[in-house]
Design a protein around this motif. Structure first.
Motif: not given
Length: 194
Positions: A18, A21, A26, A28
């Motif tokens: 990740e 956020r 989010r 990644r």
């Protein structure tokens, strides 16, 4: 029911991390290996499910106009959005967005299906609902919707705005295409899908 391509995956995830956020999304970054042996990276934005609503009443369609920061201009589109959390009942989400953005309640919410939003880089589903039997209630806009303007227009005018390039939101156009295909089906087929 979801159909998955029966072909084997052509990309394998080697590792995932990740990167960022916040409350809405989010991000990644995945290290990948393609089936041709070439390594690479893939950035993926993850967002919870959203709903888009096609509110139709007496030959008119209801839309919202708001400033979209990413494109630095105002956009005319169908009401849509999510709650930034996992949603078990997409109809509840759609009804919430209809009230929040338009101040409308619907006697009938017909589920037309779902599609992926920009799956080239984003993992988010859009549940599509037709809302009919509309009645006015109070609006409950989010802070992000401080400048939202409600518009109602004849369907023919709405479609002309798509053709003229005034409405350019791909989610609005995809939902409208789904509605037109659903509407073109014989009534008996539509009822069997309910």
């Amino acid at each position: 029911m979801t159909e998955k391509n029966a072909a084997p995956d052509s990309i394998t995830t080697v590792s995932s991390r990740e990167v960022y956020r916040n409350h809405w999304m989010r991000l990644r970054e995945d290290e990948i290996l393609r089936s041709n042996g070439k390594p690479g990276i893939y950035g993926v934005v993850e967002k919870d499910d959203a709903a888009i609503i096609i509110p139709i009443d007496s030959g008119n369609i209801w839309l919202v106009e708001q400033y979209r920061y990413t494109i630095q201009e105002r956009a005319l589109e169908l009401p849509q959005g999510g709650w930034e959390m996992e949603v078990e009942n997409p109809e509840e989400l759609a009804r919430g967005e209809l009230k929040e953005e338009l101040g409308l309640d619907a006697d009938s919410m017909t589920y037309l299906g779902w599609n992926w939003i920009a799956y080239g880089f984003c993992r988010q589903k859009h549940h599509v609902f037709l809302a009919t039997g509309l009645t006015a209630t109070e609006t409950d806009p989010d802070d992000e919707e401080h400048d939202l303007v409600v518009r109602s227009m004849p369907i023919a005018e709405f479609e002309q705005k798509i053709l003229d390039g005034i409405i350019r939101d791909n989610c609005t156009m995809a939902a409208w295409a789904m509605y037109l295909l659903w509407k073109a089906k014989p009534e008996v087929l539509r009822q069997s899908e309910s």
